[in-house]
Write an enzyme that holds these catalytic residues in place. Sequence first.
Site, PDB file in Angstrom:
ATOM      1  N   GLY A  37     -90.090   2.308  23.675  1.00  0.00           N
ATOM      2  CA  GLY A  37     -90.689   1.507  24.733  1.00  0.00           C
ATOM      3  C   GLY A  37     -92.099   1.074  24.392  1.00  0.00           C
ATOM      4  O   GLY A  37     -92.514   1.098  23.234  1.00  0.00           O
ATOM      5  N   HIS A  43     -91.515  -5.033  17.867  1.00  0.00           N
ATOM      6  CA  HIS A  43     -90.195  -4.625  18.346  1.00  0.00           C
ATOM      7  C   HIS A  43     -89.277  -5.835  18.545  1.00  0.00           C
ATOM      8  O   HIS A  43     -88.090  -5.790  18.223  1.00  0.00           O
ATOM      9  CB  HIS A  43     -90.308  -3.881  19.680  1.00  0.00           C
ATOM     10  CG  HIS A  43     -91.037  -2.580  19.608  1.00  0.00           C
ATOM     11  ND1 HIS A  43     -92.305  -2.417  20.111  1.00  0.00           N
ATOM     12  CD2 HIS A  43     -90.681  -1.375  19.083  1.00  0.00           C
ATOM     13  CE1 HIS A  43     -92.694  -1.168  19.926  1.00  0.00           C
ATOM     14  NE2 HIS A  43     -91.736  -0.519  19.297  1.00  0.00           N
ATOM     15  N   GLN A 159     -90.133   7.118   7.752  1.00  0.00           N
ATOM     16  CA  GLN A 159     -89.050   7.291   8.720  1.00  0.00           C
ATOM     17  C   GLN A 159     -87.829   6.469   8.317  1.00  0.00           C
ATOM     18  O   GLN A 159     -86.686   6.944   8.398  1.00  0.00           O
ATOM     19  CB  GLN A 159     -89.524   6.873  10.108  1.00  0.00           C
ATOM     20  CG  GLN A 159     -88.444   6.881  11.170  1.00  0.00           C
ATOM     21  CD  GLN A 159     -88.989   6.505  12.527  1.00  0.00           C
ATOM     22  OE1 GLN A 159     -89.580   7.320  13.218  1.00  0.00           O
ATOM     23  NE2 GLN A 159     -88.813   5.249  12.922  1.00  0.00           N
ATOM     24  N   SER A 191     -98.676  -1.849  16.769  1.00  0.00           N
ATOM     25  CA  SER A 191     -98.248  -0.508  17.165  1.00  0.00           C
ATOM     26  C   SER A 191     -98.532  -0.323  18.643  1.00  0.00           C
ATOM     27  O   SER A 191     -99.549  -0.819  19.165  1.00  0.00           O
ATOM     28  CB  SER A 191     -99.006   0.560  16.360  1.00  0.00           C
ATOM     29  OG  SER A 191     -98.778   1.855  16.889  1.00  0.00           O
ATOM     30  N   ARG A 193     -99.557   2.291  19.943  1.00  0.00           N
ATOM     31  CA  ARG A 193    -100.765   3.107  20.067  1.00  0.00           C
ATOM     32  C   ARG A 193    -102.046   2.309  19.829  1.00  0.00           C
ATOM     33  O   ARG A 193    -103.141   2.825  20.072  1.00  0.00           O
ATOM     34  CB  ARG A 193    -100.691   4.302  19.118  1.00  0.00           C
ATOM     35  CG  ARG A 193     -99.655   5.349  19.544  1.00  0.00           C
ATOM     36  CD  ARG A 193     -99.711   6.596  18.670  1.00  0.00           C
ATOM     37  NE  ARG A 193     -98.903   7.679  19.214  1.00  0.00           N
ATOM     38  CZ  ARG A 193     -97.663   7.965  18.833  1.00  0.00           C
ATOM     39  NH1 ARG A 193     -97.070   7.209  17.918  1.00  0.00           N
ATOM     40  NH2 ARG A 193     -97.011   8.976  19.372  1.00  0.00           N
TER      41      ARG A 193
END
Length: 290
Positions: A37, A43, A159, A191, A193
């Site tokens: 989210g 994204h 990842q 990002s 963040r």
Amino acid sequence: MTDPTSLPIVRTVAALREQVSAWKRQGFTVGFVPTMGALHEGHLTLVREAGRRADRVVASVFVNPTQFAAHEDLGTYPRREAQDAEMLASAGCHLLFAPTVEEMYPDGFVTAVSVGGPSAGLETDFRPHFFGGVAVVVAKLLNQVQADVAVFGEKDYQQLMVVRRMVRDLDIPTEIVGSPTERDGHGLALSSRNAYLSEAELETARRLNGVLAEAGIQATARRPLAAVERDAHAALLKAGFERIDYVAVRRADDLAPFRDGVVDAPARILAAAWLGRTRLIDNMAVATPT
């Protein structure tokens, strides 16, 4: 394009599988984009890529507690489902899977997934819990959605390598596609963040990609990697980063160190650095010496 006001949302595995099965009975292929989210353009790029590769696209929004340590930002990680759903619909998503923690980890859940190889070092040196949590939730999501293709961003390059290794080792029949990192006009990797950064911190953060690019040039010139990494570490501190977890040049295919200490095959430079309470990660390809 899906109507932003009517993106279907399912919260159970049973409802998810019912819809995916219906699509497959109609002969549609299915793409999947897992997220936590707080969506941004990066994204949405993944969703569009999935749409190019499949007839129907599922995205998940799940803030996975098993990949956060006790001192990390699980409680404050941004959650905004309604806005995320609108953004997903505008990018061509057809279904949002937004399970609860109880749906993903029901009472009595005890299974762990451990991926070696590309998970060694780098993030694991500083977040030893992280890839165990990632591997469990991604394995579950891939099994739940049973998509033909799943798209992951290259910003989280280690990842991506871990997921590819896990899928290969466990014979999970989903193609894993890496999508290039989306950046702002200054080169900063997008990002969720980044929203934590102050204006002054944002100015410093935008120097990260430049330091990595210069280090990549040095590595391509076959300069000893120990010196390349040391100088990049010092350059990040000089640029204003407060703490550097790592700057490392690794083999692109498996993230193993270069045996002779110089680049002699496709490589990737990866970094993690801190500004205040925000930890930024980035990476970029390193050209193979000619």
